[in-house]
Structure formats: structure tokens, C-alpha cells
Motif scaffolding. Structure first.
Motif, PDB file in Angstrom:
ATOM      1  N   LEU A 144       0.860  -1.174   0.000  1.00 21.02           N
ATOM      2  CA  LEU A 144       0.000   0.000   0.000  1.00 21.02           C
ATOM      3  C   LEU A 144       0.905   1.236   0.000  1.00 21.02           C
ATOM      4  CD1 LEU A 144      -3.195   0.107   2.187  1.00 21.02           C
ATOM      5  CD2 LEU A 144      -2.062   2.169   1.394  1.00 21.02           C
ATOM      6  N   ILE A 188      -0.621   7.168   0.287  1.00 22.15           N
ATOM      7  CA  ILE A 188      -1.980   6.876   0.740  1.00 22.15           C
ATOM      8  C   ILE A 188      -1.996   6.733   2.264  1.00 22.15           C
ATOM      9  CG2 ILE A 188      -3.842   5.159   0.717  1.00 22.15           C
ATOM     10  CD1 ILE A 188      -3.274   4.661  -2.205  1.00 22.15           C
ATOM     11  N   LEU A 189      -0.991   6.066   2.813  1.00 26.26           N
ATOM     12  CA  LEU A 189      -0.901   5.930   4.265  1.00 26.26           C
ATOM     13  C   LEU A 189      -0.794   7.300   4.936  1.00 26.26           C
ATOM     14  CD1 LEU A 189       1.506   2.899   4.829  1.00 26.26           C
ATOM     15  CD2 LEU A 189      -0.981   2.937   4.961  1.00 26.26           C
ATOM     16  N   THR A 235      -3.876   9.286   5.418  1.00 27.37           N
ATOM     17  CA  THR A 235      -4.803   8.816   6.454  1.00 27.37           C
ATOM     18  C   THR A 235      -4.155   8.830   7.836  1.00 27.37           C
ATOM     19  OG1 THR A 235      -4.159   6.523   5.944  1.00 27.37           O
ATOM     20  CG2 THR A 235      -6.119   7.386   4.856  1.00 27.37           C
ATOM     21  N   PHE A 289       0.641   0.926  10.236  1.00 24.94           N
ATOM     22  CA  PHE A 289      -0.283   0.114   9.439  1.00 24.94           C
ATOM     23  C   PHE A 289      -0.077  -1.365   9.732  1.00 24.94           C
ATOM     24  CE2 PHE A 289      -1.558  -2.379   5.786  1.00 24.94           C
ATOM     25  CZ  PHE A 289      -2.822  -1.866   5.497  1.00 24.94           C
ATOM     26  N   LYS A 304      -8.234   4.425  10.867  1.00 27.49           N
ATOM     27  CA  LYS A 304      -7.283   4.943   9.878  1.00 27.49           C
ATOM     28  C   LYS A 304      -6.906   3.862   8.864  1.00 27.49           C
ATOM     29  CE  LYS A 304      -5.209   8.503  12.839  1.00 27.49           C
ATOM     30  NZ  LYS A 304      -3.969   8.984  13.492  1.00 27.49           N
ATOM     31  N   ALA A 351      -7.376   3.859   4.795  1.00 26.55           N
ATOM     32  CA  ALA A 351      -6.282   3.597   3.856  1.00 26.55           C
ATOM     33  C   ALA A 351      -6.643   2.475   2.894  1.00 26.55           C
ATOM     34  CB  ALA A 351      -5.011   3.252   4.628  1.00 26.55           C
TER      35      ALA A 351
END
Length: 284
Positions: free
Chosen positions: A183, A187-188, A191, A198, A206, A210
């Protein structure tokens, strides 16, 4: 087809049945005269895609990938005919004039799988998907109809990204246990997460945001693939596996953080029905 070529095709299909059941079924729904070449191409893809599973450490994985690169560059040691997948792939390259550099780029793209480095942003993800999933669709299209393959190139590009994201979502529980992350970091960051938070999996809201964004990116590319110029019927079989991506992407967007621990895979019978419907309607 010679007896040896027939034997190689049968072995490639049998290998594919064990390593990539969906593309095995796609082969069976393809024109019979193209199945041997498609099976060899898909079996090759399965071999390089699962190198991390087989090798477990980067160095042995790189050695395995280098063997395939040497084969394609004509510098391999030993007789390739002893490996039915290798022999079938070389025959497909010769018969259908497949570009070796595209296949080599597929191998190089898989080096990323051997390590735990994250993807920096969406462009990096799209580049990875383009060298792997999108390239595979384009190569299969060349086998099916070289005259029509170029007309589906744009659709193949977007479809490959959608398919790659769906595949990464399916494998997310495994990747998380390994400490792998596909990912993209941008993008992480959007969020409020980073790689470690993550993978730790504690900030559910959150993480859900994501994953929803990640699945949304896949759905965006899926929609673009559908809007691209109509895929010629002659090469549609190359897009058959793509039809299985949409349910995965939509379910991931709904499930959010549960994706880290839950399988998104539909039952085999549902996937088979979806493939049959797609080949009949010529819509993915």
C-alpha cells in the motif's frame, strides 16, 4: 503440434492448475490452438510471482529470477528443454514473436517482492503493476491476436493495475505477517499512518480509510479499463482473469481493516461462473 510440444503444454496446464487456478480456467476458456502458449506464459508468470514463497530469502530468490533472465537473454547454462515451462515459454516467444524485453522487465519487477521496502507513492505502484500484471495481459493478447493486441493496450494498462491491487488485497494478511507492504506510503500518509503503524494494525479507523482508498484506486483503474476502446473479441480471453478483480476491490472497500485478517476470495464456483459469463458476454 509435436508430441514434445503437446507434453509441455499439458505439463504447463497441470502446473498452472496448482499454482494459479483462475488463469488455468482462463486457458480452458481460450481458443484451443492458443492454450499451450498461454499456459506456458501464465505458468512462467506463476513461477516468478511465487519466488518469495519458495525461496524465502532475497539471495536465493534473486538466483531463481536470474535463471529466468539468463534463459530469455540466451545465456542460460544447461538444457532448457528439461524444464517444460521454460521450453514452452521459448516456443511461445518464437511462434508468437513475444518481446523478450517485456518478459525480462516482468522478472525485474518481481525483484521488489523479495524485499520489504515499501512503495513510495501511487506512481511506483502503477509502475510495478504495469511491469507485471499489465504486461501479462498484453503478452497474452499478442498470443491471441497480434493484429488486434495494440487496440487493447490502454485497457490492458488500466486493467493490470486494478488486477494487481485486487491481488495485493487478497494477499494482505500474508504480506503483513512477513512485514511486507504494497500500500503506497502517500496513501498511508493521507490517512495519518506510516508503514509501522499500518502493519501493527491497531488504528482500525485509519487503516480502514487507507484500505478503502487503496481499493478505490483499483476501482478507478477498473472503470478506466472499461471505458477504454472496446477490447476486440479476438483478444478478450487475455482479460478474463481481470473480471475477478472487481468483487475483491468492492468487498475490500467495505471491509476496511478486516482485510488484514479476513480472506476476500470468492468461492471457486463463483469465480468459475464469473469467468464463463465474461467469455460469453465479452465484458469484464
Amino acid at each position: 503440434m509435436t508430441d514434445t510440444a503437446t507434453d509441455n503444454a499439458d505439463i504447463c496446464l497441470a502446473t498452472l492448475r496448482e499454482t494459479d487456478r483462475d488463469r488455468y480456467l482462463a486457458c480452458l476458456l481460450s481458443p484451443i490452438e492458443k492454450r499451450g502458449a498461454l499456459a506456458a506464459l501464465y505458468a512462467f508468470n506463476a513461477e516468478i510471482a511465487r519466488v518469495r514463497d519458495v525461496a524465502r530469502e532475497p539471495l536465493p530468490g534473486e538466483i531463481r529470477l536470474q535463471w529466468w533472465r539468463d534463459l530469455l537473454e540466451g545465456t542460460s547454462h544447461g538444457e532448457s528443454s528439461a524444464n517444460p515451462v521454460a521450453a514452452g515459454l521459448l516456443a511461445a516467444i518464437e511462434t508468437h514473436r513475444l518481446p523478450r524485453q517485456t518478459l525480462i522487465d516482468m522478472i525485474d519487477g518481481r525483484i521488489f517482492d523479495l524485499y520489504d521496502d515499501p512503495l513510495s507513492d501511487r506512481n511506483a505502484l502503477e509502475g510495478y503493476a504495469g511491469e507485471t500484471a499489465s504486461a501479462l495481459i498484453q503478452l497474452a493478447s499478442l498470443i491471441l491476436s497480434p493484429a488486434d493486441a495494440a487496440r487493447s493496450a490502454e485497457a490492458a494498462g488500466h486493467a493490470g493495475v486494478a488486477q494487481a491491487i485486487a491481488g495485493l488485497l487478497l494477499l494482505m494478511p500474508i504480506h503483513r505477517r512477513r512485514g511486507q507492504l504494497y500500500l503506497p506510503l502517500d496513501i498511508l500518509a493521507a490517512t495519518g499512518l506510516d508503514r509501522d503503524s499500518f502493519l501493527l494494525g491497531e488504528e482500525k479507523a485509519k487503516i480502514s480509510a487507507a484500505i478503502e482508498a487503496f481499493a478505490g484506486l483499483g476501482l478507478e483503474h477498473f472503470a478506466k479499463a472499461r471505458r477504454a476502446s472496446p477490447v476486440p473479441a479476438s483478444v478478450f480471453a487475455a482479460f478474463l482473469p481481470v473480471t475477478l478483480a472487481e468483487p475483491v476491490l468492492r468487498r475490500a472497500a467495505r471491509e476496511g481493516a478486516k482485510v488484514l485478517e479476513t480472506s476476500l476470495q470468492q468461492p471457486q464456483w463463483r469465480r468459475q461462473l464469473r469467468l464463463v459469463k465474461a467469455i460469453v458476454t465479452k465484458k469484464f
